[in-house]
Design a protein around this motif. Sequence first.
Motif, PDB file in Angstrom:
ATOM      1  N   ASN A  93      -5.030 -13.715   5.052  1.00 21.72           N
ATOM      2  CA  ASN A  93      -3.868 -13.785   5.939  1.00 21.72           C
ATOM      3  C   ASN A  93      -2.565 -13.712   5.147  1.00 21.72           C
ATOM      4  O   ASN A  93      -1.579 -13.132   5.621  1.00 21.72           O
TER       5      ASN A  93
ATOM      6  N   LYS B 261       1.792  -7.562   3.188  1.00 26.64           N
ATOM      7  CA  LYS B 261       1.731  -6.112   3.346  1.00 26.64           C
ATOM      8  C   LYS B 261       2.426  -5.657   4.627  1.00 26.64           C
ATOM      9  O   LYS B 261       3.038  -4.588   4.664  1.00 26.64           O
ATOM     10  N   PHE B 262       2.323  -6.473   5.678  1.00 25.24           N
ATOM     11  CA  PHE B 262       2.973  -6.075   6.929  1.00 25.24           C
ATOM     12  C   PHE B 262       4.475  -6.346   6.899  1.00 25.24           C
ATOM     13  O   PHE B 262       5.228  -5.690   7.625  1.00 25.24           O
ATOM     14  N   ASP B 263       4.890  -7.293   6.061  1.00 27.28           N
ATOM     15  CA  ASP B 263       6.326  -7.480   5.870  1.00 27.28           C
ATOM     16  C   ASP B 263       6.916  -6.404   4.966  1.00 27.28           C
ATOM     17  O   ASP B 263       8.131  -6.178   4.970  1.00 27.28           O
TER      18      ASP B 263
ATOM     19  N   ALA C  95      -1.752   0.266   4.695  1.00 28.84           N
ATOM     20  CA  ALA C  95      -1.527  -1.169   4.509  1.00 28.84           C
ATOM     21  C   ALA C  95      -2.846  -1.925   4.496  1.00 28.84           C
ATOM     22  O   ALA C  95      -3.079  -2.789   3.641  1.00 28.84           O
ATOM     23  N   TYR C  96      -3.744  -1.614   5.438  1.00 26.44           N
ATOM     24  CA  TYR C  96      -5.038  -2.291   5.463  1.00 26.44           C
ATOM     25  C   TYR C  96      -5.862  -1.960   4.226  1.00 26.44           C
ATOM     26  O   TYR C  96      -6.608  -2.804   3.719  1.00 26.44           O
TER      27      TYR C  96
ATOM     28  N   LYS D   3      -2.211 -10.086   4.044  1.00 22.90           N
ATOM     29  CA  LYS D   3      -1.873  -9.287   5.220  1.00 22.90           C
ATOM     30  C   LYS D   3      -0.412  -9.500   5.617  1.00 22.90           C
ATOM     31  O   LYS D   3       0.307  -8.536   5.926  1.00 22.90           O
ATOM     32  N   GLY D   4       0.027 -10.761   5.612  1.00 19.07           N
ATOM     33  CA  GLY D   4       1.418 -11.044   5.960  1.00 19.07           C
ATOM     34  C   GLY D   4       2.392 -10.348   5.036  1.00 19.07           C
ATOM     35  O   GLY D   4       3.413  -9.792   5.489  1.00 19.07           O
TER      36      GLY D   4
ATOM     37  N   PRO E 238       5.699   3.763   9.614  1.00 20.21           N
ATOM     38  CA  PRO E 238       4.791   2.768   9.014  1.00 20.21           C
ATOM     39  C   PRO E 238       3.368   3.307   8.905  1.00 20.21           C
ATOM     40  O   PRO E 238       2.839   3.889   9.857  1.00 20.21           O
TER      41      PRO E 238
ATOM     42  N   VAL F 205       0.020   2.037   8.748  1.00 17.94           N
ATOM     43  CA  VAL F 205      -0.808   0.848   8.931  1.00 17.94           C
ATOM     44  C   VAL F 205      -2.159   1.010   8.231  1.00 17.94           C
ATOM     45  O   VAL F 205      -2.682   0.067   7.640  1.00 17.94           O
TER      46      VAL F 205
ATOM     47  N   MET G  65       5.702  -3.062   4.749  1.00 20.19           N
ATOM     48  CA  MET G  65       4.830  -1.998   5.228  1.00 20.19           C
ATOM     49  C   MET G  65       5.079  -0.687   4.479  1.00 20.19           C
ATOM     50  O   MET G  65       6.215  -0.213   4.415  1.00 20.19           O
TER      51      MET G  65
END
Length: 305
Positions: free
Chosen positions: A142, A148-150, A166-167, A145-146, A161, A163, A152
Amino acid sequence: MPSQGGARLGAIPAGPARKTDLPDIYEAQPGDAMPSICLIGDSGAGKTHQLGLLIAHLRTRGLATIVISVESKHQGLTPHKPLILPIGAPVRQGDALRMPTATERYHRLIAFRDELRAGKFREHGGLPVGAIVTDGLTEMGNIVKGYKFDNMPVAGNTGQPNVLRAYGEIGTDLLDLMAALKEAASDAGKSYGMAPITVVATCVETLKDGKFVPLLPGNIAPDNFAQQFEVVLRLAVESAGPNTTAMQYVAHTMPGEVFLPQTGRWVAKVPAGLFDTKVINPNLGEMHEKLTAYYRGESTATDNR
């Protein structure tokens, strides 16, 4: 074994190195490795309780345990007085304290990974450390993930973006964190003058497509999870028998199958011959004793998976 900071076994001599240079060959010795263990199971299956049993076991042998706390959920371990490295500790800003951002938590995890690989965490305050415990991998995921999404990544041709990328980066970072744990318990560190140390991680599981899998972001980390640890124990709460309503805690040591409420499979593995396929009321301290005896060459297993 070279001392900390000295030349490592197999070091390439000073000067221009060829791509074909190889490290020196050395003979592994009993005790060159320690267990790398993951406890996987649903919430309430006893993962944190097992960590407490291990901490208590190591304390009787004069060894401390460092808990890498990625969330404030180690209250159940405080009676055992472990050493806590709080990834989520507040950040001082002027005279005030604030919660760390996702980016700050992420960089703390990366700093932990780098310092672990550099040989840190083997002792604290003059007390030898017997294990490094991470509670747990789901929370680590988590944090990654937080971050990478911040932050992106964007697709180069559209600027939108990305995604999927990012994953992919989340999975790669998680695998690298797990690899650092496994390396700390392996004989690889001996080449750098670092004693191997037991590492234990916990991970929540979830049911996906009829299979119990680790609850980690993306597909890369869950699909490659089992290869990152030498020992995987699946903890569960199950019926104590067909004619009773009593329940019992168990640790599965081999891959298995359940039929209700849905057919599924789970990941589990240990060196064969050390434990029953299903350990009733497990005690990770006692299991750790058997595992370390095996790694020291004091006991044998019929198969080293």
